[in-house]
Design an enzyme around this catalytic site. Structure first.
Site, PDB file in Angstrom:
ATOM      1  N   GLU A 493      54.090  -2.226  17.433  1.00  0.00           N
ATOM      2  CA  GLU A 493      54.523  -0.982  16.807  1.00  0.00           C
ATOM      3  C   GLU A 493      56.034  -0.982  16.566  1.00  0.00           C
ATOM      4  OE1 GLU A 493      51.437   2.443  18.016  1.00  0.00           O
ATOM      5  OE2 GLU A 493      52.251   1.386  19.747  1.00  0.00           O
ATOM      6  N   GLU A 513      45.084  -1.720  22.961  1.00  0.00           N
ATOM      7  CA  GLU A 513      44.909  -0.399  23.568  1.00  0.00           C
ATOM      8  C   GLU A 513      43.442   0.004  23.697  1.00  0.00           C
ATOM      9  OE1 GLU A 513      49.090  -0.307  21.885  1.00  0.00           O
ATOM     10  OE2 GLU A 513      47.150  -1.169  21.347  1.00  0.00           O
TER      11      GLU A 513
END
Length: 671
Positions: A493, A513
């Site tokens: 990210e 995740e």
């Protein structure tokens, strides 16, 4: 103490990687150093030299045992283990090592013995052979006083267990070639170590901390038992001083090292006499404690803090080592829970100052701070900064966590960018990871477990974690991510919010995740679809199935701008990309994104792990809603809220608990 580059891998090595190494001393640490070198460079020819053939035989058996354990744990396959234990030669004859590239001495801490060893070594090896000693206390100027070629010699001090502990001190001394120090920093960083440069003083940097921590503990025996002192010390270290001394048979070592310090720097360093009369201490194991009277506990606690702070300020005032290295080394090499400077900061100036004042009164002659305590806190703890012809290179240095982000590192990156983004001499920035293993292995879970079940708090946590990324979105000067290894979760990210991405060919990216029962909350469900819509199908797989994306495929998709074959070429490619983007930084587009279909999938990761169908559905809903949002800001807010919602699922509770317990989550129990 300044070095050419803060990041060791930026140095152009003056030598190639060694092809052959001789380690003199086949006792404990010598073979462990050899195992580290062979694990990092399996083709290396390694000689283990000792006067005792049984010692050599034991060392060779230890090699085989280490490799067998690595295979049993799945860290090596049989072929890799065979390469590590192969080409290892034991010898009692120095003539056998005449042509090695590097001789590393790891014998007993005896100056006369070491000088005799190096005289014998220099008589047989080439004039350009690198020579180092693993001494923990003896200055290089003393060890190498009689060498004909002292410029090719220095100290490389490893910490136990040397095959696993990442820290190695590299000593800069008057007659040593500065280029040799830079080469060793490059070599160690290239092979998975973290080199810390220190000045050439007795006990260097970290043993000054450890030896005086132990000596002060012994001097406290007039008011507390060893078990009581270890119990109090457990607040600061994973294992108390007396437990460690038992483990390492360290009483004679403290006697030797503190005698050396006392002879050079004053009687206040003289070792406690009790070390000469006690063989083992009656103490408690790590995690255990005995009851300690409050007044006794307070006295012990403040005395231990006093010696820790006293030695730390002395190291910095005399420039024996650098502050970030001191804190890192204390945590990673010595087992402190926090570095001494972090402790001083957390306890506050008033309390720390009172502790130092009291210590100075009780222990006359011990070093006291030469500056206000606040001055010792002005340094970057987790990032390195280099200037490369107008481009600021920010290196993420948390190798113990594969350079994972946490709040303090995030703020340090942001502080460097803010400091220089309006400087007309700075063209832009490159962000790279320390070492050759990882760019950034995501974000530390940190405070997140406490937010399970609290959607607003978790969503706000995601917003807070995005402060650096939102700043990047608004920048005019380019920031380029240089992916030097694996890129996971929050690291990905971060990379996709940079204005350009370059990567080593072996680098790879992953969003794991979903395997923890949560969704990525700081942009991964939003930004990739807006920047690279042509790769939407690939991002669908990364998000919903934790599929890996290798650098070559990312280049084909346009996600990565350029590939490189090695670290220096990677940095140069990143700098070139910064210059190409100067004045042309394009923001992430607003507007609705034509997402295309999200085909139904089985709730199973690419590696076969069963996933939570509930969290996958939540993720898919957020991806669609974010794509339909009219602005980037609105889309990002969708991601923050989805992260908060995922924190309230049974899957998140199971996934995060499993992560903390180091097991695979069982999402079949959360359906």
């Amino acid at each position: 103490m300044a070095t050419s580059f803060a990041n060791p891998l930026l140095a152009a090595p003056v030598r190639a990687m060694p092809r052959s190494v001789a380690i003199i001393g086949a006792g404990t640490i010598g073979p462990d150093i050899g195992y580290y070198l062979k694990s990092a460079q399996p083709a290396l020819k390694l000689y283990l030299v000792d006067i005792s053939q049984p010692a050599i035989d034991r060392a060779l058996r230890r090699f085989a045992d280490y490799a067998a354990k690595a295979v049993a744990k799945g860290k090596m396959n049989e072929a890799e283990a065979g390469a590590v234990i192969g080409n290892v030669v034991g010898t009692v004859d120095y003539a056998d090592i005449a042509d090695v590239d590097w001789v590393l001495e790891a014998a007993t801490e005896d100056l006369t013995l070491k000088r005799r060893i190096f005289a014998a070594v220099e008589a047989v090896v080439r004039p350009d052979t690198l020579i180092t000693s693993n001494t923990s206390s003896l200055p290089a100027a003393q060890i190498y006083a009689e060498l004909r070629h002292p410029e090719r010699a220095t100290v490389t001090h490893f910490f136990a267990p040397a095959w696993r502990n990442p820290v190695v001190e590299v000593v800069r001394w008057e007659k040593g070639d500065p280029a040799l120090v830079e080469y060793l920093r490059w070599l160690f960083c290239s092979t998975g170590k973290v080199p810390l440069v220190t000045d050439d003083v007795a006990c260097f940097m970290l043993d000054r901390i450890f030896d005086n921590w132990c000596n002060e503990s012994a001097l406290l025996l007039d008011r507390a038992t060893a078990a009581e002192i270890d119990s109090v010390a457990g607040e600061f270290v994973h294992a108390g001083p007396f437990f460690v001394l038992n483990l390492a048979n360290g009483n004679p070592i403290i006697t030797e090292t503190n005698t050396l310090q006392a002879d050079v720097e004053g009687e206040h360093y003289r070792p406690a006499p009790v070390f000469r009369s006690v063989e083992r201490w009656l103490t408690v194991a790590p995690g255990k404690s005995v009851d300690v009277a409050p007044d006794t506990a307070r006295a012990v606690r403040e005395r231990l803090l006093g010696v820790l702070f006293s030695q730390s300020v002395d190291i910095l005032d005399r420039r024996i080592g650098e502050p970030a290295d001191l804190d890192f080394g204390c945590r990673q090499a010595l087992g402190f829970r926090k570095g001494p400077l972090d402790l001083m900061r957390d306890l506050g100036e008033d309390f720390s100052g009172r502790v130092l004042d009291r210590f100075g009164t009780e222990r006359r002659g011990m070093p006291m701070p030469a500056r206000p305590l606040a001055a010792y806190q002005r340094f970057l703890r987790h990032v390195l900064v280099d200037d490369l012809d107008g481009v600021k290179l920010i290196t993420l240095r948390r190798p113990e966590a594969m350079n994972a982000l946490h709040d303090e590192m995030t703020d340090e990156i942001l502080s460097v960018i803010r400091e220089f983004e309006n400087d007309p001499q700075v063209v832009g920035f490159v962000i790279v990871g320390y070492g050759k293993r990882a760019f950034c292995a995501g974000a530390d879970i940190g405070r997140f477990p406490r937010m399970l079940g609290d959607a607003p708090a978790a969503a706000q946590y995601a917003r807070d974690c995005s402060r650096l990324l939102v700043h990047l979105d608004r920048m005019q000067k380019p920031v380029v991510a240089a992916l030097n290894g694996m890129v996971l979760g929050g690291g990905f990210e971060l990379a996709i919010r940079c204005h350009g991405i370059v990567a080593l060919r072996h680098a790879w990216m992953q969003l794991p995740e979903i395997t923890l029962g949560i969704v990525p909350g700081i942009g991964a469900m939003v930004v990739p679809y807006r920047r690279w819509p042509q790769a939407a199908a690939r991002f669908n797989g990364m998000l919903r199935r934790a599929e890996r994306l290798d650098a070559a495929h990312a280049r084909e998709l346009g996600v990565v701008d350029a590939l490189a074959d090695d670290y220096p070429a990677l940095v140069q490619a990143a700098i070139a990309r910064v210059r190409a983007l100067a004045g042309k930084v394009a923001g992430i587009p607003d507007g609705v994104v034509d997402l295309g279909p999200l085909d139904p999938i089985e709730p199973r990761a690419a590696n076969g792990q069963v996933l939570s169908a509930e969290v996958i559905a939540l993720m898919e809903s957020a991806i669609r809603e974010a794509a339909a949002a009219p602005t980037l800001a609105a889309a990002l807010d969708v991601g923050y809220r989805a992260f908060g919602e995922s924190a309230c699922t049974a899957a998140a509770c199971e996934g995060i608990t499993a992560f903390q317990e180091k097991r695979v989550p069982d999402f079949t129990r959360t359906a």
